[in-house]
Design an enzyme around this catalytic site. Structure first.
Site, PDB file in Angstrom:
ATOM      1  CE  LYS A 116      -4.350  -1.607   1.108  1.00 10.75           C
ATOM      2  NZ  LYS A 116      -5.662  -1.600   1.821  1.00 10.75           N
ATOM      3  CE  LYS A 198      -5.175  -8.400  -3.080  1.00 12.16           C
ATOM      4  NZ  LYS A 198      -5.622  -8.313  -1.500  1.00 12.16           N
ATOM      5  CE  LYS A 201     -12.200  -4.111  -2.080  1.00 13.97           C
ATOM      6  NZ  LYS A 201     -13.344  -4.880  -1.145  1.00 13.97           N
TER       7      LYS A 201
HETATM    8  P1  TYM Z   1     -10.392  -7.006   2.053  1.00 13.70           P
HETATM    9  O1  TYM Z   1     -11.814  -6.318   1.989  1.00 13.70           O
HETATM   10  O2  TYM Z   1      -9.285  -6.539   1.019  1.00 13.70           O
HETATM   11  O3  TYM Z   1     -10.795  -8.426   1.441  1.00 13.70           O
HETATM   12  C1  TYM Z   1     -12.243  -9.192   2.036  1.00 13.70           C
HETATM   13  C2  TYM Z   1     -11.724 -10.644   1.736  1.00 13.70           C
HETATM   14  O4  TYM Z   1     -11.564 -10.900   0.555  1.00 13.70           O
HETATM   15  C3  TYM Z   1     -10.736 -11.833   0.597  1.00 13.70           C
HETATM   16  N1  TYM Z   1     -10.013 -11.604  -0.925  1.00 13.70           N
HETATM   17  C4  TYM Z   1      -9.618 -12.373  -1.923  1.00 13.70           C
HETATM   18  N2  TYM Z   1      -9.732 -13.838  -1.794  1.00 13.70           N
HETATM   19  C5  TYM Z   1      -9.324 -14.289  -2.820  1.00 13.70           C
HETATM   20  N3  TYM Z   1      -8.734 -13.980  -4.038  1.00 13.70           N
HETATM   21  C6  TYM Z   1      -8.635 -12.489  -4.112  1.00 13.70           C
HETATM   22  N4  TYM Z   1      -8.161 -12.220  -5.033  1.00 13.70           N
HETATM   23  C7  TYM Z   1      -9.005 -11.980  -2.844  1.00 13.70           C
HETATM   24  N5  TYM Z   1      -9.105 -10.528  -2.750  1.00 13.70           N
HETATM   25  C8  TYM Z   1      -9.671 -10.492  -1.396  1.00 13.70           C
HETATM   26  C9  TYM Z   1      -9.510 -11.145   1.434  1.00 13.70           C
HETATM   27  O5  TYM Z   1      -8.690 -12.018   1.873  1.00 13.70           O
HETATM   28  C10 TYM Z   1     -10.666 -11.169   2.728  1.00 13.70           C
HETATM   29  O6  TYM Z   1     -10.892 -12.297   3.344  1.00 13.70           O
HETATM   30  N6  TYM Z   1      -8.378  -6.664   6.606  1.00 13.70           N
HETATM   31  C11 TYM Z   1      -9.418  -7.052   5.709  1.00 13.70           C
HETATM   32  C12 TYM Z   1     -10.647  -6.936   6.369  1.00 13.70           C
HETATM   33  C13 TYM Z   1     -10.993  -7.280   7.842  1.00 13.70           C
HETATM   34  C14 TYM Z   1     -10.859  -8.414   8.379  1.00 13.70           C
HETATM   35  C15 TYM Z   1     -10.890  -8.201   9.965  1.00 13.70           C
HETATM   36  C16 TYM Z   1     -10.867  -9.624   8.108  1.00 13.70           C
HETATM   37  C17 TYM Z   1     -10.849  -5.977   8.925  1.00 13.70           C
HETATM   38  N7  TYM Z   1     -10.749  -6.851   9.939  1.00 13.70           N
HETATM   39  C18 TYM Z   1     -10.914  -9.117  10.868  1.00 13.70           C
HETATM   40  C19 TYM Z   1     -10.929 -10.562   8.999  1.00 13.70           C
HETATM   41  C20 TYM Z   1     -10.970 -10.559  10.478  1.00 13.70           C
HETATM   42  C21 TYM Z   1      -9.182  -6.812   4.424  1.00 13.70           C
HETATM   43  O7  TYM Z   1      -8.883  -5.808   4.042  1.00 13.70           O
HETATM   44  O8  TYM Z   1     -10.184  -7.546   3.606  1.00 13.70           O
END
Ligand code: TYM
Length: 333
Positions: A116, A198, A201
């Site tokens: 990031k 990966k 969005k």
């Molecule tokens: P975020 O919002 O970026 O993504 C949400 C979830 O989607 C999964 N993910 C993917 N899985 C497979 N292939 C991909 N290309 C892909 N892109 C995203 C992510 O692994 C995630 O599970 N920090 C976290 C949000 C969060 C969270 C938490 C998660 C905040 N607090 C506590 C679990 C527990 C995040 O930014 O995910």
């Protein structure tokens, strides 16, 4: 006291949801819900989104969209509370205490932080750096046993366990150590245009990702254009990352194993395979999109869901914060 194992997970309402988010996380939440041994909490991680500059209007829209998508995908709010992180002040409170138990060195090793910093070089703020501490608070507040996430969150789960262990050692047993739940297939859905990065969005090339709310035409077009290789065999292997990525998507939405997919498309070319993948994805998303449209015209219901979710989440989270405050030596109010 409930004997059920706790689940906590979250997604950031930082933009439209991708097929990666769905296959890597949301879909598994829905599956885990059918197993009675779990009690789950699902969070819209709005506090996390402002580590990157957001326009308030967009954040509000994305937040309601994501809530509707949680429901449309099949999360049952009567079984699993759904709440906005910003409606539960304990997340920020615990985050402060945990940040005093986290080292700068370990935070600076987080790959997501490094990524990031490159992407948002003009806004390397302190929140971006301490993001994993807030995420640790999210999880530890609910004494979660299991955290269903995609592969990219694995390192954040590891630091969460390290912070929890450190606190437990310093102040006596307080937090459960959570385990990540990373699906075998679909935990790393890659960009359709570049299978080494990966699906995200934030990809500037919109052909790289499929959104949950993409039209069937857009889905078909993006999958047809997906980068493969100069061969024609539908199988895994060196140099075949593009095909393998499409196979993972197909596997995740149809439940077929990778071996079954190789057998099914033996002797057929990429054209046939891509048509089958596109159709499977369109059919998987169709009912979700229909439900989403229905829900978006029922704002009262959406509000009722997140209010009720926050009430339950607050009860659980406040209990943990009180315990933590007591252990560190703050006078009880
Ligand atoms: P975020 O919002 O970026 O993504 C949400 C979830 O989607 C999964 N993910 C993917 N899985 C497979 N292939 C991909 N290309 C892909 N892109 C995203 C992510 O692994 C995630 O599970 N920090 C976290 C949000 C969060 C969270 C938490 C998660 C905040 N607090 C506590 C679990 C527990 C995040 O930014 O995910």
């Amino acid at each position: 006291m409930s004997e059920k194992k706790r689940i906590l997970s979250g997604i950031q309402p930082s933009g439209a949801l991708t097929l990666g988010n769905y296959v890597g996380a949301l879909r598994n939440w829905v599956e885990l819900q059918t197993e009675d041994e779990y009690e789950a909490f699902y969070m819209l991680a709005d506090l996390h989104t402002i580590t990157v500059r957001q326009e308030a209007k967009n954040l509000r829209k994305n937040s309601m969209d994501l809530l509707a998508l949680f429901l449309a995908a099949g999360i049952d709010p009567e079984k699993s509370p759904i709440f906005f992180q910003s409606h539960v002040p304990a997340h920020v409170e615990l985050s402060w205490v945990l940040s005093c138990n986290t080292y700068m060195g370990e935070l600076s090793r987080m790959t997501q932080f490094k990524d990031k910093c490159q992407k948002h070089a003009d806004n390397i703020n302190a929140g971006l750096f301490t993001y994993p501490v807030l995420m640790a608070a999210d999880i530890l507040l609910y004494q979660a046993d299991l955290v269903p996430v995609g592969h990219d969150q694995k390192q954040h789960l590891e630091i969460t366990r390290d912070i929890a262990k450190r606190f437990n050692n310093a102040y006596s047993e307080t937090f459960k150590l959570p385990e990540p739940y990373i699906p075998k297939v679909g935990a790393r859905i890659m960009s359709l245009q570049d299978p080494t990065s990966k699906m995200s969005k934030s990809d500037p090339n919109e052909n790289g990702y499929i959104l949950l709310l993409d039209t069937p035409d857009a889905i078909v077009r993006k999958i047809k254009r997906a980068v493969t290789d100069s061969g024609s065999d539908v199988r895994r292997g060196e140099g075949k990352e593009g095909v393998e990525n499409l196979m993972s998507i197909f596997s995740a939405v149809t439940g077929k194993t990778m071996d079954e997919i190789e057998a099914e498309f033996d002797g057929k070319g990429y054209g046939d395979f891509k048509s089958a993948v596109a159709e499977a994805v369109v059919e998987e998303l169709r009912p979700i999109q229909e439900k989403y449209n229905e829900l978006m015209s029922n704002r009262d219901y959406l509000q009722q869901v997140y209010r009720q979710g926050a009430q339950i989440a607050n009860r659980v989270a406040m209990k943990t914060v009180s315990k933590v405050y007591r252990k560190v030596g703050f006078i009880q109010p």
